[in-house]
Design a protein around this motif. Structure first.
Motif, short mmCIF file in Angstrom:
data_model
loop_
_atom_site.label_atom_id
_atom_site.label_comp_id
_atom_site.label_asym_id
_atom_site.label_seq_id
_atom_site.Cartn_x
_atom_site.Cartn_y
_atom_site.Cartn_z
N ARG A 271 -3.46 2.73 -35.81
CA ARG A 271 -4.15 1.68 -35.06
C ARG A 271 -4.02 0.30 -35.72
O ARG A 271 -4.30 -0.71 -35.09
N GLU B 27 -0.84 -1.08 -32.01
CA GLU B 27 -1.66 -0.06 -31.34
C GLU B 27 -1.38 0.03 -29.85
O GLU B 27 -1.23 1.14 -29.31
N ALA B 28 -1.28 -1.09 -29.16
CA ALA B 28 -1.09 -1.07 -27.70
C ALA B 28 0.23 -0.40 -27.33
O ALA B 28 0.27 0.41 -26.38
N ILE C 65 -0.11 3.41 -27.91
CA ILE C 65 -0.91 4.03 -26.84
C ILE C 65 -0.09 4.13 -25.56
O ILE C 65 -0.13 5.15 -24.86
N THR D 247 1.97 7.25 -24.63
CA THR D 247 1.19 8.46 -24.38
C THR D 247 1.35 9.48 -25.51
O THR D 247 0.97 10.64 -25.36
N ALA E 171 0.27 8.71 -28.81
CA ALA E 171 -0.53 8.22 -29.93
C ALA E 171 -1.11 9.40 -30.70
O ALA E 171 -1.54 10.39 -30.09
N SER F 102 -3.78 11.72 -32.59
CA SER F 102 -5.17 11.96 -32.20
C SER F 102 -6.16 11.57 -33.30
O SER F 102 -7.36 11.49 -33.04
N ASP G 60 -7.14 8.71 -36.38
CA ASP G 60 -6.87 7.34 -36.80
C ASP G 60 -6.14 7.25 -38.13
O ASP G 60 -5.42 6.28 -38.39
#
Length: 108
Positions: A54, A58-59, A62, A65, A67, A69, A71
């Motif tokens: 993150r 990050e964007a 994400i 699909t 990313a 699970s 952090d």
């Protein structure tokens, strides 16, 4: 952990992930608690690095699909030219444990 991969004839968008903490859900008893990820080219030059997914991009991560699970896991999204590459997963501060290095080709 070192994972080598080759990008073929044309530039390719990929996501590389360093997975550790989420492996407990698969029954892994000693997962790497805080994986760090490096992406290097065929000459060993550092292209990018990530500690916690993150913290950087990050964007885009994400949007894939894919990313992680957790952090504390690591991930990088990059467009790579044809060539040889290496993903290196290691534990932060020299920690050890079981980890997974993953490389996925993304749709253009």
């Amino acid at each position: 952990m070192i994972a080598g991969f080759i990008i073929g004839n044309q530039p390719t968008r990929i996501i590389v992930r360093g997975i550790g903490p989420s492996l407990t859900r698969a029954g892994i008893v000693s997962p790497l608690s805080d994986p760090m990820l490096e992406l290097r080219d065929g000459n060993g030059e550092l292209i990018a690095a990530n500690d916690n997914w993150r913290s950087d991009d990050e964007a885009n991560i994400i949007a894939t699909t894919l990313a992680p699970s957790e952090d504390l896991e690591a991930a990088l999204v990059r467009n790579l030219a044809p060539g040889n590459y290496t993903a290196i997963v290691r534990g932060k501060n020299g920690t050890t444990g079981i980890a997974l290095a993953e490389v996925y080709q993304l749709s253009p």
